[in-house]
Write an enzyme that holds these catalytic residues in place. Structure first.
Site, PDB file in Angstrom:
ATOM      1  N   LYS A  34      -7.461  -4.066   0.114  1.00 24.67           N
ATOM      2  CA  LYS A  34      -6.814  -4.301  -0.629  1.00 24.67           C
ATOM      3  C   LYS A  34      -5.543  -4.052  -0.435  1.00 24.67           C
ATOM      4  O   LYS A  34      -5.410  -5.707  -0.152  1.00 24.67           O
ATOM      5  CB  LYS A  34      -7.054  -2.607  -1.430  1.00 24.67           C
ATOM      6  CG  LYS A  34      -8.514  -2.876  -2.006  1.00 24.67           C
ATOM      7  CD  LYS A  34      -9.424  -2.135  -2.801  1.00 24.67           C
ATOM      8  CE  LYS A  34     -10.510  -1.889  -3.447  1.00 24.67           C
ATOM      9  NZ  LYS A  34     -11.079  -0.603  -3.081  1.00 24.67           N
ATOM     10  N   ASP A  65     -11.304   5.715   5.719  1.00 29.00           N
ATOM     11  CA  ASP A  65     -11.677   4.633   5.023  1.00 29.00           C
ATOM     12  C   ASP A  65     -10.367   4.346   4.208  1.00 29.00           C
ATOM     13  O   ASP A  65     -10.025   5.384   3.282  1.00 29.00           O
ATOM     14  CB  ASP A  65     -12.924   5.076   4.580  1.00 29.00           C
ATOM     15  CG  ASP A  65     -13.097   3.505   3.099  1.00 29.00           C
ATOM     16  OD1 ASP A  65     -11.919   2.411   3.552  1.00 29.00           O
ATOM     17  OD2 ASP A  65     -13.895   3.624   2.361  1.00 29.00           O
ATOM     18  N   TYR A 112     -16.878   5.813  -1.717  1.00 23.31           N
ATOM     19  CA  TYR A 112     -17.248   4.334  -1.627  1.00 23.31           C
ATOM     20  C   TYR A 112     -16.766   3.901  -0.687  1.00 23.31           C
ATOM     21  O   TYR A 112     -15.136   3.752  -0.546  1.00 23.31           O
ATOM     22  CB  TYR A 112     -17.143   4.130  -3.023  1.00 23.31           C
ATOM     23  CG  TYR A 112     -17.583   2.654  -2.930  1.00 23.31           C
ATOM     24  CD1 TYR A 112     -18.605   2.142  -3.368  1.00 23.31           C
ATOM     25  CD2 TYR A 112     -16.765   1.366  -3.186  1.00 23.31           C
ATOM     26  CE1 TYR A 112     -19.296   1.045  -3.302  1.00 23.31           C
ATOM     27  CE2 TYR A 112     -17.098   0.464  -3.163  1.00 23.31           C
ATOM     28  CZ  TYR A 112     -18.699  -0.225  -3.287  1.00 23.31           C
ATOM     29  OH  TYR A 112     -18.404  -1.543  -3.814  1.00 23.31           O
TER      30      TYR A 112
HETATM   31  C1  LIG Z   1     -13.228  -1.560  -2.217  1.00 17.74           C
HETATM   32  C2  LIG Z   1     -13.414  -0.132  -0.858  1.00 17.74           C
HETATM   33  C3  LIG Z   1     -14.099  -0.373  -0.903  1.00 17.74           C
HETATM   34  C4  LIG Z   1     -14.732  -2.113  -0.259  1.00 17.74           C
HETATM   35  O1  LIG Z   1     -13.684  -2.663  -0.406  1.00 17.74           O
HETATM   36  P1  LIG Z   1     -13.843  -4.275  -0.119  1.00 17.74           P
HETATM   37  O2  LIG Z   1     -13.156  -5.064  -0.420  1.00 17.74           O
HETATM   38  O3  LIG Z   1     -14.226  -3.598  -1.989  1.00 17.74           O
HETATM   39  O4  LIG Z   1     -15.783  -4.427  -0.125  1.00 17.74           O
HETATM   40  C5  LIG Z   1     -14.161   0.462   0.969  1.00 17.74           C
HETATM   41  N1  LIG Z   1     -13.978   1.679   1.033  1.00 17.74           N
HETATM   42  C6  LIG Z   1     -12.878   2.257  -0.111  1.00 17.74           C
HETATM   43  C7  LIG Z   1     -12.376   3.112  -0.006  1.00 17.74           C
HETATM   44  C8  LIG Z   1     -12.741   1.209  -1.151  1.00 17.74           C
HETATM   45  O5  LIG Z   1     -11.964   2.223  -2.032  1.00 17.74           O
END
Ligand SMILES: *Cc1c(COP(=O)(O)O)cnc(C)c1O
Length: 428
Positions: free
Chosen positions: A268, A240, A145
């Protein structure tokens, strides 16, 4: 049984006003049944709902609260910051400070741009990679994701995996066509796609540890091969690390596995509980970004002084001597406890952990990718989840989400969690 009546009442009101009653889908408890808890406050390892119930929290706002909730240093700094105004739309020294802290811990990045969410970070990084290479296609992995931008909602994890909606309506086919997908951990498939398609591929984006279908670890050689192939063909490799950054280790998964990506996305933890994302990478790629270069990306609230302050304080706390060995000790203790509880209860599970993120899957199959993650028994998980909640342990309301542990979790918290897990596992 606990009383959830105040939460239920609020949820009924919210349902009339907000789609599904929530501002982010996985919060809605649809995968596990029942009503979401409405939260009143949180402190340390605990979260408190509007009915006065308390829980040991392993959701931690889906990752950011690595110091625990309402950490005194963060709260104090935020109180000071808020008195000076909340947004200026002009640069501040705080942005430099957070950038310096991040670049020092992530030496693969020469420059970094602050944004407001992980979604913004990944979509901007991909735009930069496309601008840099002049190519259109991207490769992502099934179950990873990367936020909810159009081209990334193809075979995505998190809510998309939980609700079995790997591809979202509203995403034009013409966008989705530019997103190629591969199974995670499949070196043969990776080689064959890159050898065939590299001329049109701008970047490969990957969660180096997949946290959005639980917790899936990279097989030996997988990330190494990915690095070698992308380098060979001039493809930008984007890690990511929105979830894994400062989580799998201080330097993220890239430090833990010793792989240097071309670009990195963070989020995060770097916001310490406020809305922050960041993307960065090599000089030659980042100099493509406006106003230094032609690739446009902007944000009214980007680099917001409150968000920067929470991030700075969080990373400062994390950089103190011995913090990550403390976190590792707690995580190990929880791992041992949960594996042992499953054994004693006669439950068939698979447990995986990377630093302070983890997942227990209700399956007899080793989980190495999206397909094997989906062998997990979601119904069994939902019974486990409800019993844990009733015993005062807050887990993510889906089998396909990672759990997180914070520095505020005590040995007593972990003991109570393991005891609750044993009782719950016996009864599912
Ligand atoms: C949470 C997450 C996102 C998206 O971040 P948001 O702040 O919710 O837009 C993208 N990549 C990874 C790996 C994530 O865990």
């Amino acid at each position: 049984m606990r009383n959830f009546s105040a939460s239920k009442k609020l949820f009924q009101r919210a349902l009339h006003l907000i789609p599904g009653g929530v501002n982010s889908p996985v919060r809605a408890f649809r995968a596990v049944g029942g009503n979401p808890l409405f939260i009143e406050r949180a402190k340390g390892s605990k979260i408190y709902d509007v009915d006065g119930n308390s829980y040991i929290d392993y959701v931690l706002s889906w990752g950011p609260m690595i110091l625990g909730h309402a950490h005194p240093a963060v709260v104090k700094a935020l109180k000071n910051a808020v008195m000076k105004g909340t947004s200026y739309g002009a640069p501040t020294a705080l942005e430099i400070e957070l950038a310096e802290l991040v670049l020092k811990v992530y030496p693969s990045m020469d420059k970094v741009r602050m944004v407001n969410s992980g979604t913004e970070a990944t979509m901007s990084a991909i735009r930069a990679a496309r601008g840099f290479t002049g190519r259109d296609k991207i490769i992502k992995f099934e179950g990873c994701y990367h936020g909810h931008a159009d081209g990334l909602l193809v075979k995505a994890g998190s809510g998309a995996a939980t609700f079995g909606l790997p591809d979202s309506p509203g995403v034009p086919k013409s966008y989705a066509r530019n997103t190629l997908t591969l199974p995670y951990n499949d070196i043969t498939a990776l080689k064959s796609m890159i050898e065939k398609e590299w001329r049109s591929i701008a970047c490969v984006i990957i969660e180096p540890v997949v946290g959005n279908i639980g917790c899936v670890l990279p097989k030996q050689g997988f990330l190494e091969t990915l690095r070698k192939l992308t380098k060979k063909h001039g493809i930008v490799l984007i890690f990511d690390e929105v979830m894994t950054g400062f989580r799998v280790s201080f330097g993220g998964a890239q430090a833990y596995y010793g792989i240097k990506p071309d670009m990195t996305c963070l989020g995060k933890v770097i916001g310490g509980g406020l809305p922050v994302g960041a993307y960065g990478g090599k000089k030659e790629i980042m100099s493509m970004i406006s106003p230094e270069g032609p690739v446009y990306q902007a944000g009214t609230l980007s680099g917001n002084p409150l968000a920067m302050t929470a991030g700075i304080e969080t990373i400062r706390e994390l950089s103190k001597q011995g913090i990550y060995s403390q976190l590792e000790k707690k995580s190990e203790m929880l791992e041992k406890g949960l594996i042992d509880a499953a054994k004693r209860a006669g439950a068939t599970t698979r447990f995986y952990r990377a630093g302070s993120m983890f997942c227990t899957y209700f399956t007899a199959t080793d989980v190495v990718d999206y397909k094997t993650a989906k062998t997990a028994d979601a119904e069994k998980f939902s019974r486990f989840f409800s019993q844990m909640l009733d015993k005062g342990v807050n887990l993510a309301p889906s089998q396909f989400e990672a759990g997180f542990i914070s520095l505020a979790h005590s040995e007593k918290d972990i003991d109570l969690t393991v005891k609750a897990a044993f009782e719950a596992l016996k009864n599912i």
